[in-house]
Design a protein around this motif. Structure first.
Motif, PDB file in Angstrom:
ATOM      1  N   LYS A 271       0.824  -1.223   0.000  1.00 21.08           N
ATOM      2  CA  LYS A 271       0.000   0.000   0.000  1.00 21.08           C
ATOM      3  C   LYS A 271       0.858   1.273   0.000  1.00 21.08           C
ATOM      4  O   LYS A 271       0.709   2.145  -0.847  1.00 21.08           O
ATOM      5  CB  LYS A 271      -0.907  -0.029   1.228  1.00 21.08           C
ATOM      6  N   MET A 274       2.703   1.742  -3.253  1.00 17.32           N
ATOM      7  CA  MET A 274       1.799   2.107  -4.356  1.00 17.32           C
ATOM      8  C   MET A 274       1.339   3.566  -4.206  1.00 17.32           C
ATOM      9  O   MET A 274       1.151   4.284  -5.193  1.00 17.32           O
ATOM     10  CB  MET A 274       0.594   1.172  -4.370  1.00 17.32           C
ATOM     11  N   GLU A 287       5.053  -6.059  -8.688  1.00 16.25           N
ATOM     12  CA  GLU A 287       4.372  -6.625  -7.518  1.00 16.25           C
ATOM     13  C   GLU A 287       4.990  -7.969  -7.121  1.00 16.25           C
ATOM     14  O   GLU A 287       5.525  -8.690  -7.961  1.00 16.25           O
ATOM     15  CB  GLU A 287       2.902  -6.843  -7.899  1.00 16.25           C
ATOM     16  N   ASN A 289       3.268 -10.842  -4.849  1.00 13.50           N
ATOM     17  CA  ASN A 289       2.034 -11.096  -4.119  1.00 13.50           C
ATOM     18  C   ASN A 289       2.278 -11.818  -2.782  1.00 13.50           C
ATOM     19  O   ASN A 289       2.771 -12.939  -2.763  1.00 13.50           O
ATOM     20  CB  ASN A 289       1.123 -11.959  -5.014  1.00 13.50           C
ATOM     21  N   ALA A 328      -5.124   1.392  -9.605  1.00 17.26           N
ATOM     22  CA  ALA A 328      -5.225   0.143  -8.830  1.00 17.26           C
ATOM     23  C   ALA A 328      -5.439   0.392  -7.341  1.00 17.26           C
ATOM     24  O   ALA A 328      -6.066  -0.419  -6.643  1.00 17.26           O
ATOM     25  CB  ALA A 328      -3.960  -0.689  -9.032  1.00 17.26           C
ATOM     26  N   LEU A 329      -4.956   1.515  -6.817  1.00 17.11           N
ATOM     27  CA  LEU A 329      -4.930   1.741  -5.358  1.00 17.11           C
ATOM     28  C   LEU A 329      -6.260   1.436  -4.666  1.00 17.11           C
ATOM     29  O   LEU A 329      -6.291   0.702  -3.684  1.00 17.11           O
ATOM     30  CB  LEU A 329      -4.476   3.167  -5.034  1.00 17.11           C
ATOM     31  N   ARG A 332      -6.807  -2.329  -3.983  1.00 11.20           N
ATOM     32  CA  ARG A 332      -5.694  -3.197  -3.546  1.00 11.20           C
ATOM     33  C   ARG A 332      -6.085  -3.972  -2.288  1.00 11.20           C
ATOM     34  O   ARG A 332      -6.665  -3.415  -1.358  1.00 11.20           O
ATOM     35  CB  ARG A 332      -4.445  -2.353  -3.231  1.00 11.20           C
ATOM     36  N   GLU A 333      -5.714  -5.268  -2.237  1.00 10.44           N
ATOM     37  CA  GLU A 333      -6.047  -6.088  -1.062  1.00 10.44           C
ATOM     38  C   GLU A 333      -5.001  -5.962   0.036  1.00 10.44           C
ATOM     39  O   GLU A 333      -5.167  -6.427   1.132  1.00 10.44           O
ATOM     40  CB  GLU A 333      -6.093  -7.576  -1.463  1.00 10.44           C
TER      41      GLU A 333
END
Ligand code: GZL
Ligand code: ZN
Length: 334
Positions: A271, A274, A287, A289, A328-329, A332-333
């Protein structure tokens, strides 16, 4: 990837629960529950899994820990024993030995460095306890010492960053510095290898490289050192966002503009990283993951059920420029 696995995992959990319920009622009828080739865990329906985590050194690690703890729950058929090694290999070896003594059903861990695991993994094998690797790899030549390795392709991550840098900046005589991850860690070794391969043949000149141990504080300290030592740095390649965020603090303290005077490229996509990318302080992020909980749960259930498991599960990673980060922010998960 994680989403489909989650579905599979939920289905597996439902199946396991109903099997367990079935087993309960059929044992009322005095019949043995169905099964064969299952280990002790299946009898009481709970998989006791001992997990040794690297530490809590970065935003990525926090998201990784959350994914594991949120997925390996009692409702999902697990009794999770979790330990944090504060980035020390001896603490991880100690934790694994404790899990062996406790007789857990499965051991899983993210090895802080690649080397020095064969002895303790052999002890787990001798004790008949299967081991699953998540996130980072070990250099053991004997791959019977673990059932499966779930994690990203770090060489590919380094290569993707390097290719973007060459594509954007080749021909401008850029001088680059590198903030390496933890010395001896698979992501640090492999990301460096991938980046170097990608910039070979370009005029990007890597003038210095030092470990910031994947932490924001150490990334800042190393970047301060580089800024004192060199008066012309055009680019920083940080092996993770936390060190990139530390470098931003050092660059701003030196009165320069991160993302403009000194470009920054990084790996993780957490987070805070980003957000800095969307704010123009970082230029590109590949990224990595961290949401490995669902895959770990899935593989652990298969191992306990005696099913065949893939030896290597490669996590799918995205990549973002500044426009991509802005978009995307919100969703985001991590
Ligand atoms: C990568 C992981 C690394 C992250 C860092 O899979 O091992 O460790 O890139 C973390 O943020 O500290
Ligand atoms: Zn320059």
């Amino acid at each position: 990837m994680a989403r489909t696995t989650l579905t599979r995992t939920v289905l597996a959990a439902v199946a396991a629960t109903s099997l367990f319920a079935l087993g309960a009622c059929s044992s009322d009828a005095g019949n043995e529950p169905a099964g064969g080739g299952e280990t002790a865990a299946a009898d009481d329906g709970v998989i006791t899994l001992g997990f040794s985590q690297v530490g809590a050194e970065s935003g990525w690690r926090a998201a990784n820990t959350k994914s594991i703890q949120d997925t390996l729950t009692a409702d999902n058929g697990f009794d999770l024993k979790f330990s944090d090694a504060q980035q020390k290999q001896e603490n991880q070896i100690q934790a694994i030995r404790t899990y062996i003594t406790q007789g857990v059903d499965v051991i899983a861990f993210s090895p802080v460095v690649e080397t020095g695991w064969d002895a303790v993994l052999q002890e787990a094998k001798t004790a008949g306890i299967p081991v699953i690797l998540t996130d980072r790899a070990v250099d053991s030549s004997d791959d019977t010492l673990y059932e499966s390795f779930i994690g990203s392709d770090f060489v590919e991550e380094g290569k993707r960053v390097g290719e973007w840098v060459v594509d954007q900046y080749d021909g401008e005589g850029y001088k680059a510095v590198e903030l390496q991850g933890t010395t001896g860690a698979a992501p640090a070794i492999d990301r460096k290898e991938g980046f170097e391969a990608a910039i070979k043949g370009s005029d990007i000149d890597m003038i210095d490289s030092q470990t910031g141990n994947f932490t924001r504080a150490e990334g800042k300290t190393v970047m301060e050192g580089f800024l004192n030592k060199y008066d012309d740095i055009d680019l920083v390649f940080a092996h993770n966002d936390d060190m990139a965020l530390g470098a931003i603090e050092a660059i701003e303290a030196a009165g320069k503009v991160p993302g403009k005077d000194i470009k920054i490229v990084s790996i993780d996509g957490v987070k805070d990283g980003m957000q800095a990318l969307a704010d123009g302080k970082i230029n590109y992020i590949v990224e990595c993951n961290p949401l490995l909980g669902p895959d770990l749960a899935d593989i652990a259930k298969k191992v306990i059920a005696g099913d065949e498991v893939e030896k290597r599960i490669v996590t799918q990673d995205g990549a973002f420029d500044q426009a991509g980060a802005k978009e995307a922010l919100p969703s985001r998960e991590y």
